[in-house]
Motif scaffolding. Structure first.
Motif, PDB file in Angstrom:
ATOM      1  N   TYR A  48      -2.719  -5.215  61.404  1.00  0.00           N
ATOM      2  CA  TYR A  48      -3.968  -4.923  61.154  1.00  0.00           C
ATOM      3  C   TYR A  48      -4.253  -3.601  60.615  1.00  0.00           C
ATOM      4  O   TYR A  48      -5.091  -3.394  59.640  1.00  0.00           O
ATOM      5  CB  TYR A  48      -4.696  -4.935  62.373  1.00  0.00           C
ATOM      6  N   MET A  49      -3.473  -2.466  60.903  1.00  0.00           N
ATOM      7  CA  MET A  49      -3.632  -1.134  60.671  1.00  0.00           C
ATOM      8  C   MET A  49      -3.152  -1.037  59.443  1.00  0.00           C
ATOM      9  O   MET A  49      -3.458  -0.320  58.542  1.00  0.00           O
ATOM     10  CB  MET A  49      -3.091  -0.392  61.625  1.00  0.00           C
ATOM     11  N   ARG A  50      -1.797  -1.684  59.304  1.00  0.00           N
ATOM     12  CA  ARG A  50      -0.964  -1.362  57.892  1.00  0.00           C
ATOM     13  C   ARG A  50      -1.442  -2.049  56.747  1.00  0.00           C
ATOM     14  O   ARG A  50      -0.763  -1.857  55.628  1.00  0.00           O
ATOM     15  CB  ARG A  50       0.387  -1.792  58.097  1.00  0.00           C
ATOM     16  N   SER A  51      -2.355  -3.381  56.987  1.00  0.00           N
ATOM     17  CA  SER A  51      -2.614  -4.087  55.882  1.00  0.00           C
ATOM     18  C   SER A  51      -4.157  -3.857  55.379  1.00  0.00           C
ATOM     19  O   SER A  51      -4.616  -4.110  54.236  1.00  0.00           O
ATOM     20  CB  SER A  51      -2.660  -5.579  56.061  1.00  0.00           C
ATOM     21  N   LEU A  52      -4.956  -2.769  55.815  1.00  0.00           N
ATOM     22  CA  LEU A  52      -6.086  -2.601  55.688  1.00  0.00           C
ATOM     23  C   LEU A  52      -6.042  -1.581  54.415  1.00  0.00           C
ATOM     24  O   LEU A  52      -4.937  -0.739  54.117  1.00  0.00           O
ATOM     25  CB  LEU A  52      -6.766  -1.649  56.577  1.00  0.00           C
ATOM     26  N   ASP A  53      -6.746  -1.437  53.411  1.00  0.00           N
ATOM     27  CA  ASP A  53      -6.914  -0.242  52.642  1.00  0.00           C
ATOM     28  C   ASP A  53      -7.398   0.930  53.092  1.00  0.00           C
ATOM     29  O   ASP A  53      -7.092   2.130  52.769  1.00  0.00           O
ATOM     30  CB  ASP A  53      -7.668  -0.604  51.352  1.00  0.00           C
ATOM     31  N   TYR A  54      -8.712   0.862  53.999  1.00  0.00           N
ATOM     32  CA  TYR A  54      -9.276   1.905  54.405  1.00  0.00           C
ATOM     33  C   TYR A  54      -9.773   1.727  55.932  1.00  0.00           C
ATOM     34  O   TYR A  54     -10.082   0.713  56.187  1.00  0.00           O
ATOM     35  CB  TYR A  54     -10.535   2.136  53.758  1.00  0.00           C
ATOM     36  N   PHE A  55      -9.309   2.687  56.653  1.00  0.00           N
ATOM     37  CA  PHE A  55      -9.634   2.702  58.006  1.00  0.00           C
ATOM     38  C   PHE A  55     -10.471   3.932  58.433  1.00  0.00           C
ATOM     39  O   PHE A  55      -9.931   4.811  58.507  1.00  0.00           O
ATOM     40  CB  PHE A  55      -8.089   2.796  58.879  1.00  0.00           C
ATOM     41  N   PHE A  56     -11.663   3.606  58.726  1.00  0.00           N
ATOM     42  CA  PHE A  56     -12.551   4.777  59.196  1.00  0.00           C
ATOM     43  C   PHE A  56     -12.466   4.769  60.721  1.00  0.00           C
ATOM     44  O   PHE A  56     -12.924   3.589  61.299  1.00  0.00           O
ATOM     45  CB  PHE A  56     -14.000   4.408  58.723  1.00  0.00           C
ATOM     46  N   THR A  57     -12.227   5.602  61.217  1.00  0.00           N
ATOM     47  CA  THR A  57     -11.736   5.849  62.607  1.00  0.00           C
ATOM     48  C   THR A  57     -12.582   6.863  63.366  1.00  0.00           C
ATOM     49  O   THR A  57     -12.741   8.052  62.663  1.00  0.00           O
ATOM     50  CB  THR A  57     -10.526   6.030  62.981  1.00  0.00           C
ATOM     51  N   VAL A  58     -12.691   6.977  64.510  1.00  0.00           N
ATOM     52  CA  VAL A  58     -13.420   8.054  65.405  1.00  0.00           C
ATOM     53  C   VAL A  58     -12.522   9.179  65.809  1.00  0.00           C
ATOM     54  O   VAL A  58     -12.673   9.887  66.401  1.00  0.00           O
ATOM     55  CB  VAL A  58     -14.425   7.615  66.383  1.00  0.00           C
ATOM     56  N   ASP A  59     -11.348   8.910  65.600  1.00  0.00           N
ATOM     57  CA  ASP A  59     -10.210   9.792  65.874  1.00  0.00           C
ATOM     58  C   ASP A  59      -9.487  10.237  64.723  1.00  0.00           C
ATOM     59  O   ASP A  59      -8.839   9.746  63.867  1.00  0.00           O
ATOM     60  CB  ASP A  59      -9.022   8.764  66.666  1.00  0.00           C
ATOM     61  N   GLN A  60      -9.855  11.621  64.559  1.00  0.00           N
ATOM     62  CA  GLN A  60      -9.082  12.437  63.272  1.00  0.00           C
ATOM     63  C   GLN A  60      -7.532  12.064  63.487  1.00  0.00           C
ATOM     64  O   GLN A  60      -6.915  12.222  62.262  1.00  0.00           O
ATOM     65  CB  GLN A  60      -9.351  13.984  63.398  1.00  0.00           C
ATOM     66  N   LEU A  61      -6.773  12.471  64.528  1.00  0.00           N
ATOM     67  CA  LEU A  61      -5.523  12.345  64.628  1.00  0.00           C
ATOM     68  C   LEU A  61      -4.843  10.916  64.152  1.00  0.00           C
ATOM     69  O   LEU A  61      -3.810  10.872  63.644  1.00  0.00           O
ATOM     70  CB  LEU A  61      -4.978  12.824  66.016  1.00  0.00           C
ATOM     71  N   LEU A  62      -5.735   9.928  64.540  1.00  0.00           N
ATOM     72  CA  LEU A  62      -5.273   8.601  64.009  1.00  0.00           C
ATOM     73  C   LEU A  62      -5.507   8.372  62.519  1.00  0.00           C
ATOM     74  O   LEU A  62      -4.523   8.023  61.876  1.00  0.00           O
ATOM     75  CB  LEU A  62      -5.836   7.422  64.732  1.00  0.00           C
ATOM     76  N   ALA A  63      -6.439   9.032  62.004  1.00  0.00           N
ATOM     77  CA  ALA A  63      -6.599   9.004  60.573  1.00  0.00           C
ATOM     78  C   ALA A  63      -5.532   9.797  59.648  1.00  0.00           C
ATOM     79  O   ALA A  63      -4.713   9.331  58.902  1.00  0.00           O
ATOM     80  CB  ALA A  63      -7.983   9.642  60.045  1.00  0.00           C
ATOM     81  N   ASP A  64      -5.164  10.839  60.408  1.00  0.00           N
ATOM     82  CA  ASP A  64      -3.788  11.579  59.746  1.00  0.00           C
ATOM     83  C   ASP A  64      -2.698  10.827  60.093  1.00  0.00           C
ATOM     84  O   ASP A  64      -1.809  11.006  59.098  1.00  0.00           O
ATOM     85  CB  ASP A  64      -3.678  12.907  60.693  1.00  0.00           C
ATOM     86  N   TRP A  65      -2.428  10.138  61.210  1.00  0.00           N
ATOM     87  CA  TRP A  65      -1.134   9.438  61.244  1.00  0.00           C
ATOM     88  C   TRP A  65      -1.114   8.231  60.219  1.00  0.00           C
ATOM     89  O   TRP A  65      -0.298   8.061  59.509  1.00  0.00           O
ATOM     90  CB  TRP A  65      -1.301   8.668  62.570  1.00  0.00           C
ATOM     91  N   LEU A  66      -2.066   7.714  60.208  1.00  0.00           N
ATOM     92  CA  LEU A  66      -2.164   6.610  58.880  1.00  0.00           C
ATOM     93  C   LEU A  66      -2.175   7.074  57.608  1.00  0.00           C
ATOM     94  O   LEU A  66      -1.209   6.336  56.834  1.00  0.00           O
ATOM     95  CB  LEU A  66      -3.729   5.778  59.038  1.00  0.00           C
ATOM     96  N   ASN A  67      -2.628   8.313  57.392  1.00  0.00           N
ATOM     97  CA  ASN A  67      -2.260   9.058  55.895  1.00  0.00           C
ATOM     98  C   ASN A  67      -0.709   9.141  55.852  1.00  0.00           C
ATOM     99  O   ASN A  67      -0.016   9.253  54.663  1.00  0.00           O
ATOM    100  CB  ASN A  67      -3.038  10.064  55.669  1.00  0.00           C
TER     101      ASN A  67
END
Length: 315
Positions: free
Chosen positions: A104-123
């Motif tokens: 789910y997380m690894r197949s998305l192109d964009y993940f808009f999240t309410v957690d900045q650290l999750l956004a950083d981890w994905l990037n």
């Protein structure tokens, strides 16, 4: 006109997906609603490939057979796959253990999240582009009601008594409020005498009560992810005077003392100081309540949030 295929829970009027889709339509977007997990994967694919964007708001525990085939085909055709999720992931060990390697997380192109650290981890760890985007409130329900609620009281808490096993603060908070304010306190929601209220009933309750106490799923109030509950815009947008625990990053969106009151998380002495002050200072409380509502309505509706997503994705 932009066309969006939106895969999620559209079965109830109060789901995030219902509010998101209506907000997109206010922006002039054509939305095709696909019910998770009942829509066959071939139908999902046929609608998604005719769209400019595919949105997937995954409900925990619901699985979609062959969704990987849908995502692979959309990637091949260059149709962006997007999610905007309001839930915590990294803060819940069992959930994070599952999702950090989930397609789910690894197949998305964009993940808009309410957690900045999750956004950083994905990037840093995946090809999914993570973006921090705070929660919001449904614009059509963002108003101050002039009608009173039979549940209104001096102090109100809306939410479940039992929340999450790793977060014991919720029942402690409700128990303390009940013991301290007794018949001046009303608890509405799971584990109380009063069932959940939504829509106009919730607006009426918030607008006709004096102090609405907030809570946010935080095991560490200094967590650097800027994660805080959607009850902040939901409460302010519906006309509540909100007393909410201070959370890192909240003051980037809402100003304590101007839009809401804050107290030290877990410090009931500080919470009592805040509640007691605003129970007797009607003018100050009303000024903050009005300012908080106006600010939420202007900056934090889901129409505003989805316009940002459309701008980033370029759909």
């Amino acid at each position: 006109m932009t066309r969006v295929a939106f895969y999620g829970n559209h079965a109830v009027s109060y789901s995030s997906e219902t509010h998101h889709c209506a907000s997109l339509e206010e922006l002039g977007v054509e939305v095709v609603r696909l019910q998770e997990p009942k829509t066959p994967w071939r139908v999902i694919l046929s609608e998604a490939i005719k769209s400019d964007m595919f949105v997937w708001i995954k409900t925990h525990g619901w699985e979609t057979p062959r969704i990987d085939r849908v995502l692979a085909e959309l990637k091949r055709k260059g149709i962006p796959v997007v999610s905007y999720h309001l839930d915590a992931y990294r803060q819940i060990p069992d959930r994070w253990k599952r999702y950090q390697n989930d397609p789910y997380m690894r197949s998305l192109d964009y993940f808009f999240t309410v957690d900045q650290l999750l956004a950083d981890w994905l990037n840093e760890n995946t090809t999914t582009r993570g973006h921090y985007l705070p929660p919001g409130v449904f614009g059509q329900e963002c108003y101050i009601s002039d009608r009173s609620s039979p549940l209104a009281n001096d102090v109100v808490f809306c939410g479940s008594y039992g929340y999450h096993s790793i977060y014991p603060m919720r029942p402690q908070l409700v128990d303390w409020l009940k013991a301290t304010y007794q018949d001046r306190f009303t608890h509405v929601g799971g584990g109380s005498k009063h069932p959940v209220v939504r829509g106009d009933d919730l607006n009426r309750l918030y607008a006709s009560s004096k102090v609405v106490v907030g809570d946010s799923f935080i095991c560490d109030p200094n967590y650097q992810g800027k994660y805080w509950s959607d009850r902040v815009p939901e409460s302010l947008g519906r006309g509540a005077f909100l007393a909410h625990p201070w959370v890192y990053g909240l003051d980037e969106q809402f100003t304590p003392g101007e839009h809401l009151a804050t107290y030290r998380w877990g410090d009931f002495t500080d919470l009592k100081r805040v509640i007691d002050h605003y129970l007797v200072n009607d003018g100050e409380r009303e000024r903050i309540r009005r300012a908080g509502h106006d600010h939420a309505k202007a900056t934090a509706t889901y129409k505003v949030r989805w316009q940002h997503i459309l701008d980033v994705v370029g759909a």
